[in-house]
Design a protein around this motif. Structure first.
Motif, PDB file in Angstrom:
ATOM      1  N   LEU A 200      -6.955   6.777  -3.303  1.00  0.00           N
ATOM      2  CA  LEU A 200      -6.965   5.501  -4.021  1.00  0.00           C
ATOM      3  C   LEU A 200      -6.910   5.718  -5.528  1.00  0.00           C
ATOM      4  CD1 LEU A 200      -7.265   2.413  -4.001  1.00  0.00           C
ATOM      5  CD2 LEU A 200      -9.745   2.746  -3.954  1.00  0.00           C
ATOM      6  N   GLU A 201      -7.647   6.685  -6.018  1.00  0.00           N
ATOM      7  CA  GLU A 201      -7.635   6.969  -7.462  1.00  0.00           C
ATOM      8  C   GLU A 201      -6.250   7.398  -7.922  1.00  0.00           C
ATOM      9  OE1 GLU A 201     -10.723   9.849  -7.741  1.00  0.00           O
ATOM     10  OE2 GLU A 201     -12.344   8.336  -7.802  1.00  0.00           O
ATOM     11  N   ARG A 202      -5.561   8.197  -7.106  1.00  0.00           N
ATOM     12  CA  ARG A 202      -4.193   8.603  -7.443  1.00  0.00           C
ATOM     13  C   ARG A 202      -3.262   7.397  -7.458  1.00  0.00           C
ATOM     14  NH1 ARG A 202      -2.306  12.725  -3.239  1.00  0.00           N
ATOM     15  NH2 ARG A 202      -0.380  12.578  -4.487  1.00  0.00           N
ATOM     16  N   MET A 203      -3.429   6.509  -6.489  1.00  0.00           N
ATOM     17  CA  MET A 203      -2.582   5.317  -6.421  1.00  0.00           C
ATOM     18  C   MET A 203      -2.791   4.420  -7.644  1.00  0.00           C
ATOM     19  SD  MET A 203      -2.959   4.369  -2.365  1.00  0.00           S
ATOM     20  CE  MET A 203      -1.762   3.029  -2.386  1.00  0.00           C
ATOM     21  N   GLU A 204      -4.021   4.306  -8.091  1.00  0.00           N
ATOM     22  CA  GLU A 204      -4.332   3.444  -9.234  1.00  0.00           C
ATOM     23  C   GLU A 204      -3.770   4.012 -10.538  1.00  0.00           C
ATOM     24  OE1 GLU A 204      -8.426   1.303  -7.599  1.00  0.00           O
ATOM     25  OE2 GLU A 204      -8.556   3.144  -8.777  1.00  0.00           O
ATOM     26  N   ARG A 205      -3.551   5.328 -10.575  1.00  0.00           N
ATOM     27  CA  ARG A 205      -2.966   5.943 -11.768  1.00  0.00           C
ATOM     28  C   ARG A 205      -1.447   6.028 -11.701  1.00  0.00           C
ATOM     29  NH1 ARG A 205      -7.073   9.838 -10.733  1.00  0.00           N
ATOM     30  NH2 ARG A 205      -5.453  11.265  -9.963  1.00  0.00           N
ATOM     31  N   GLU A 206      -0.896   5.968 -10.509  1.00  0.00           N
ATOM     32  CA  GLU A 206       0.530   6.201 -10.304  1.00  0.00           C
ATOM     33  C   GLU A 206       1.378   5.071 -10.900  1.00  0.00           C
ATOM     34  OE1 GLU A 206       3.568   7.958 -10.055  1.00  0.00           O
ATOM     35  OE2 GLU A 206       2.095   9.066  -8.852  1.00  0.00           O
TER      36      GLU A 206
ATOM     37  N   ARG B  40       9.330   0.768   3.760  1.00  0.00           N
ATOM     38  CA  ARG B  40      10.396  -0.125   3.294  1.00  0.00           C
ATOM     39  C   ARG B  40       9.833  -1.470   2.857  1.00  0.00           C
ATOM     40  NH1 ARG B  40      15.831   1.081   5.695  1.00  0.00           N
ATOM     41  NH2 ARG B  40      15.702   3.138   6.678  1.00  0.00           N
ATOM     42  N   GLN B  41       8.904  -1.981   3.654  1.00  0.00           N
ATOM     43  CA  GLN B  41       8.291  -3.261   3.307  1.00  0.00           C
ATOM     44  C   GLN B  41       7.482  -3.149   2.015  1.00  0.00           C
ATOM     45  OE1 GLN B  41       4.705  -4.970   5.425  1.00  0.00           O
ATOM     46  NE2 GLN B  41       6.270  -6.381   6.199  1.00  0.00           N
ATOM     47  N   SER B  42       6.734  -2.067   1.883  1.00  0.00           N
ATOM     48  CA  SER B  42       5.924  -1.852   0.688  1.00  0.00           C
ATOM     49  C   SER B  42       6.796  -1.778  -0.552  1.00  0.00           C
ATOM     50  CB  SER B  42       5.107  -0.569   0.835  1.00  0.00           C
ATOM     51  OG  SER B  42       4.327  -0.328  -0.308  1.00  0.00           O
ATOM     52  N   ALA B  43       7.898  -1.038  -0.474  1.00  0.00           N
ATOM     53  CA  ALA B  43       8.813  -0.928  -1.615  1.00  0.00           C
ATOM     54  C   ALA B  43       9.391  -2.290  -1.974  1.00  0.00           C
ATOM     55  CB  ALA B  43       9.935   0.059  -1.292  1.00  0.00           C
ATOM     56  N   PHE B  44       9.770  -3.060  -0.957  1.00  0.00           N
ATOM     57  CA  PHE B  44      10.332  -4.397  -1.182  1.00  0.00           C
ATOM     58  C   PHE B  44       9.311  -5.307  -1.860  1.00  0.00           C
ATOM     59  CE2 PHE B  44      11.149  -8.747   0.473  1.00  0.00           C
ATOM     60  CZ  PHE B  44      12.433  -8.938  -0.011  1.00  0.00           C
ATOM     61  N   LEU B  45       8.080  -5.316  -1.378  1.00  0.00           N
ATOM     62  CA  LEU B  45       7.049  -6.172  -1.954  1.00  0.00           C
ATOM     63  C   LEU B  45       6.726  -5.772  -3.388  1.00  0.00           C
ATOM     64  CD1 LEU B  45       4.611  -6.505   1.080  1.00  0.00           C
ATOM     65  CD2 LEU B  45       6.100  -8.279   0.144  1.00  0.00           C
ATOM     66  N   ASN B  46       6.779  -4.479  -3.675  1.00  0.00           N
ATOM     67  CA  ASN B  46       6.513  -4.036  -5.039  1.00  0.00           C
ATOM     68  C   ASN B  46       7.671  -4.338  -5.968  1.00  0.00           C
ATOM     69  OD1 ASN B  46       3.846  -2.594  -5.362  1.00  0.00           O
ATOM     70  ND2 ASN B  46       4.584  -1.633  -3.504  1.00  0.00           N
ATOM     71  N   ASP B  47       8.898  -4.103  -5.496  1.00  0.00           N
ATOM     72  CA  ASP B  47      10.073  -4.354  -6.324  1.00  0.00           C
ATOM     73  C   ASP B  47      10.256  -5.838  -6.616  1.00  0.00           C
ATOM     74  OD1 ASP B  47      10.733  -1.684  -6.507  1.00  0.00           O
ATOM     75  OD2 ASP B  47      12.148  -1.730  -4.828  1.00  0.00           O
ATOM     76  N   VAL B  48      10.073  -6.667  -5.593  1.00  0.00           N
ATOM     77  CA  VAL B  48      10.383  -8.095  -5.721  1.00  0.00           C
ATOM     78  C   VAL B  48       9.148  -8.941  -5.984  1.00  0.00           C
ATOM     79  CG1 VAL B  48      11.546 -10.042  -4.620  1.00  0.00           C
ATOM     80  CG2 VAL B  48      12.317  -7.721  -4.149  1.00  0.00           C
ATOM     81  N   GLY B  49       8.019  -8.543  -5.406  1.00  0.00           N
ATOM     82  CA  GLY B  49       6.813  -9.351  -5.525  1.00  0.00           C
ATOM     83  C   GLY B  49       5.764  -8.824  -6.474  1.00  0.00           C
ATOM     84  N   GLY B  50       6.012  -7.658  -7.066  1.00  0.00           N
ATOM     85  CA  GLY B  50       5.063  -7.117  -8.038  1.00  0.00           C
ATOM     86  C   GLY B  50       3.652  -6.969  -7.503  1.00  0.00           C
ATOM     87  N   ARG B  51       3.529  -6.434  -6.285  1.00  0.00           N
ATOM     88  CA  ARG B  51       2.229  -6.437  -5.618  1.00  0.00           C
ATOM     89  C   ARG B  51       1.367  -5.199  -5.866  1.00  0.00           C
ATOM     90  NH1 ARG B  51      -0.710  -8.337  -1.869  1.00  0.00           N
ATOM     91  NH2 ARG B  51      -0.943  -6.302  -0.870  1.00  0.00           N
ATOM     92  N   ARG B  52       1.852  -4.240  -6.610  1.00  0.00           N
ATOM     93  CA  ARG B  52       1.159  -2.949  -6.658  1.00  0.00           C
ATOM     94  C   ARG B  52      -0.288  -3.068  -7.132  1.00  0.00           C
ATOM     95  NH1 ARG B  52       3.738   1.544 -10.312  1.00  0.00           N
ATOM     96  NH2 ARG B  52       5.570   0.720  -9.247  1.00  0.00           N
ATOM     97  N   GLU B  53      -0.532  -3.743  -8.247  1.00  0.00           N
ATOM     98  CA  GLU B  53      -1.898  -3.833  -8.761  1.00  0.00           C
ATOM     99  C   GLU B  53      -2.795  -4.606  -7.798  1.00  0.00           C
ATOM    100  OE1 GLU B  53      -2.090  -5.290 -12.734  1.00  0.00           O
ATOM    101  OE2 GLU B  53      -0.823  -3.697 -13.551  1.00  0.00           O
TER     102      GLU B  53
END
Length: 253
Positions: free
Chosen positions: A136-142, A181-194
């Protein structure tokens, strides 16, 4: 027309503050709007990648991400050696990620990952918790989307491993490519990462507290936000789906 500069937008679901829209999102919005207005009719071929890059003043990688999103949304199809063609003037309600539709993925995830989170809360070892916390810490910094998506799927696999039932991991492993694939789509289009990072942290905190109820609720919330974002992206409203405890989930839209 220069779409290479990001813009501010506040219409992404559940975003607490307006966020910057990426160049890819701007290109996608432009092309989707042109298709829905009929500027590009069903059956029409889109201009070549080189021509679109020139018109929109964006790089080819940015354009290709937007074209992939259009195809995922069911608006276009890419034909090798021929180009990209419009096949619909409205996004499909149930986009496909790899071999599975979004609705199929969500149905399985509700019935597998929600109870898995509960099992993990009472069965996890200190080593499991250390692994999840470090991940999780790596993801929050990535900052790189591709790397984050890989860690996202690994996160869910690790939660399944913490449930101490190899069948659960096998199920998540089977849908891993579709989840990515779904995760990439949601991040690219929906800005969901944070937002996803916050949801993942709530899951880890519940596991750290060994709270089965909190873990179940945290995973339910996470999957509800995934569905809500998908619904908003494709422009449809779905009825609230029943959760594993028989109650109604969050309203979609």
């Amino acid at each position: 027309m220069n779409l290479s500069d990001s813009q501010t937008a506040g219409d992404i679901p559940s975003a607490p503050v307006p966020r910057r829209v990426s160049a890819m999102e701007a290109v996608l919005s432009h092309l989707r709007g042109a298709i829905e207005r009929g500027d590009y009719a069903v059956g029409d071929k889109l201009p070549s990648e080189a021509e679109l890059c020139r018109r929109l003043e964006v790089s080819r990688p940015v354009l290709r991400e937007a074209l992939r999103a259009l195809q995922t949304m069911g608006l276009t199809v890419s034909r090798t050696g021929k180009g990209t063609f419009v096949v619909s003037d409205g996004a499909v309600a149930d986009p496909t990620f790899g071999d599975y539709t979004a609705s199929d993925l969500l149905e399985v995830r509700r019935h597998v990952e929600v109870p898995v989170a509960g099992y993990a809360a009472v069965r996890r070892t200190p080593e499991d918790l250390d692994h999840l916390t470090h991940l999780l810490e790596r993801m929050e910094r990535e900052t790189d989307t591709t790397a984050w998506v890989a860690m996202d799927t690994l996160f869910h696999l690790t939660v399944a491993e913490a449930a101490r039932n190899p069948v659960f991991r096998r199920v998540i492993e089977e849908i891993r490519d579709a989840l990515a694939r779904q995760s990439a789509f949601l991040n690219d289009v929906g800005g969901r990462r944070e937002q996803a990072n916050r949801e993942h942290r709530a899951i880890v905190e519940a596991l750290a507290d060994s709270s089965e109820q909190d873990a179940v609720e945290a995973m339910q919330h996470h999957l509800a936000r995934v569905e809500s974002t998908l619904s908003t992206i494709v422009g449809t409203a779905h009825r609230a789906a029943p959760t594993t405890d028989g109650t109604e989930g969050e309203e979609r839209g």
